[in-house]
Design a protein around this motif. Structure first.
Motif, short mmCIF file in Angstrom:
data_model
loop_
_atom_site.label_atom_id
_atom_site.label_comp_id
_atom_site.label_asym_id
_atom_site.label_seq_id
_atom_site.Cartn_x
_atom_site.Cartn_y
_atom_site.Cartn_z
N UNK B 147 0.20 -42.59 -30.65
CA UNK B 147 1.60 -42.97 -30.42
C UNK B 147 1.72 -44.44 -30.02
N UNK B 150 0.87 -46.95 -32.89
CA UNK B 150 1.86 -46.97 -33.97
C UNK B 150 3.14 -47.65 -33.50
N UNK B 151 3.52 -47.39 -32.26
CA UNK B 151 4.71 -48.05 -31.75
C UNK B 151 4.54 -49.56 -31.72
N UNK B 154 4.81 -51.02 -35.12
CA UNK B 154 6.19 -51.13 -35.56
C UNK B 154 6.84 -52.43 -35.08
N UNK B 182 -4.67 -30.40 -36.40
CA UNK B 182 -3.31 -30.68 -35.93
C UNK B 182 -3.24 -31.44 -34.63
N UNK B 184 -4.27 -34.77 -34.38
CA UNK B 184 -4.20 -36.22 -34.59
C UNK B 184 -3.17 -36.46 -35.67
N UNK B 185 -2.36 -37.50 -35.49
CA UNK B 185 -1.39 -37.86 -36.53
C UNK B 185 -2.15 -38.11 -37.83
N UNK B 186 -1.63 -37.61 -38.94
CA UNK B 186 -2.26 -37.91 -40.21
C UNK B 186 -1.76 -39.27 -40.68
N UNK B 189 1.78 -39.14 -41.71
CA UNK B 189 2.73 -39.24 -40.60
C UNK B 189 2.98 -40.70 -40.24
N UNK B 192 4.91 -42.58 -42.83
CA UNK B 192 6.32 -42.14 -42.83
C UNK B 192 7.10 -42.82 -41.70
N UNK B 193 6.49 -42.88 -40.53
CA UNK B 193 7.18 -43.47 -39.38
C UNK B 193 7.36 -44.97 -39.55
#
Ligand SMILES: Nc1ncnc2c1ncn2[C@@H]1O[C@H](COP(=O)(O)OP(=O)(O)OP(=O)(O)O)[C@@H](O)[C@H]1O
Ligand SMILES: [Mg+2]
Lengths: 93, 266
Positions: B147, B150-151, B154, B182, B184-186, B189, B192-193
């Protein structure tokens, strides 16, 4: 769907990555709604300039603010009107 | 023709920028390009040890900017890989010893000497980041499937767009087993974000640590999955943009399938 995911679905347990994704999407959304400190001040100056063309307003009692809730953010602008200017271009009677 | 300048950046620290810069530099040089890899982390240099060139530093990037040496004197030539050069950061100077205009000046000269200049950006969005993006033509954003990473990616992507740079994404440190369970973010994912184009996927790989321990290029290790992924990213960066991106998840299921077939026979 493999056995594990089926089992999880049946037990109504969500994967930790789904929680991660949800949190991430929310964080990115609110990050983008966050504004620099001087943005509101600049916006207020511009708004006063535009509104003053049409209305006489009291610069001191203007309130501008952003209200946040889980669902959405709203820009709240509040100003008492002292009087309306005569429409430009319409000759005075 | 002038060479291009590519920044490797991330926002969050420790996601693999230096590892990736060193490996892409080595891979591009092995593909026949003249490459300079520049350590932009003034005061906290790292790229030199990852590339195994730490004991050959004489001058650094601040020396070049201050006119204390020529570019040729500061650029360390790798003896194992032809056409690969490192421009080290200064360890003693202050973060703001370099300004964006200095970097624009430097990279304009590097463009004449090198086909590709890679800038290994420090974490954060301060001076080192500003210096790096001011000089870059292209950008590779690195993140891990977490998280916070990825943030930060962004945020960085937004800042790059503001500089008219459209970045490409590398997702690093993927653990296929965790994605499968399930936890860990793939990479789907993450893509997409962030909604940007992917340029490569790198698995978590113990060989990365081994390679940094010894200072030997990861891309020279044929058995390293991360090394192979990085070689393919280098190809995509340099003339083969449509080379398919291998999915670590597929590979796993392929070997699993193969394994289970063998098991059945025996
Ligand atoms: N694919 C991978 N598999 C295993 N380990 C990795 C991988 N990528 C990076 N690492 C390890 O993660 C750590 C951080 O990597 P690296 O120094 O390249 O990150 P960085 O983004 O440059 O960090 P910083 O922000 O501090 O500059 C290192 O110990 C490195 O060996
Ligand atoms: Mg680094």
């Amino acid at each position: 769907m493999n056995f594990n995911t089926l089992l999880k679905k049946l037990m109504n347990k969500s994967d930790s990555k789904d929680i991660a994704k949800k949190r991430l999407k929310f964080a990115l959304l609110t990050d983008k709604l966050e504004i620099k400190t001087d943005t509101l001040g600049n916006l207020q100056k511009d708004l006063v300039e535009v509104i003053s063309r049409y209305f006489e307003i009291d610069n001191e009692s203007i309130k501008i603010d952003i209200q946040r809730s889980e669902e959405c953010s709203a820009l709240i602008f509040n100003t008492p009107i002292i009087s309306a200017h005569r429409q430009m271009g319409i000759p005075a009677a | 023709m002038d060479g291009k300048v590519i920044v490797v950046t991330s926002g969050k620290g420790g996601v693999g920028k230096t590892t990736i810069s060193a490996s892409l530099g080595a891979a591009l040089a092995m593909q026949g390009k003249r490459v300079a890899v520049v350590d932009m982390d003034i005061g906290l240099r790292n790229l030199d040890v990852v590339m195994g060139l730490e004991n050959r530093i004489v001058f650094n990037i601040v020396d070049i900017i201050k006119g204390r040496c020529k570019i040729k004197q500061a650029a360390i030539k790798d003896r194992r890989i032809d056409n690969l050069f490192l421009i080290p950061a200064s360890q003693s100077d202050d973060k703001d010893a370099i300004k964006p205009e200095n970097m624009i000046w430097l990279t304009n000269r590097l463009r004449k000497e090198f086909d590709v200049t890679l800038l290994d950006c420090p974490a954060g969005i301060e001076q080192g980041f500003k210096n790096s993006i001011a000089a870059a033509d292209e950008a590779v954003v690195v993140c891990t499937p977490e998280v916070s990473a990825v943030r930060d990616a962004d945020r960085i992507i937004g800042l790059l767009y503001a500089q008219s740079i459209t970045p490409k994404l590398i997702v690093n440190r993927i653990v296929p087993e965790m994605v499968k369970s399930g936890n860990m973010l793939s990479h789907e994912d993450v893509v997409e974000v962030l909604s940007i184009d992917l340029i490569g996927l790198i698995e978590m790989d113990d060989r990365v640590v081994v390679s940094t321990n010894t200072g030997t290029p990861l891309v020279l290790q044929e058995e390293s999955k991360a090394g192979m992924a990085l070689k393919r990213i280098a190809l995509r960066l340099d003339g083969h943009p449509d080379l398919p991106i291998e999915n670590p998840m597929d590979k796993k299921s392929f070997w699993k399938k193969l394994g289970s077939k063998f098991n059945r026979k025996n």
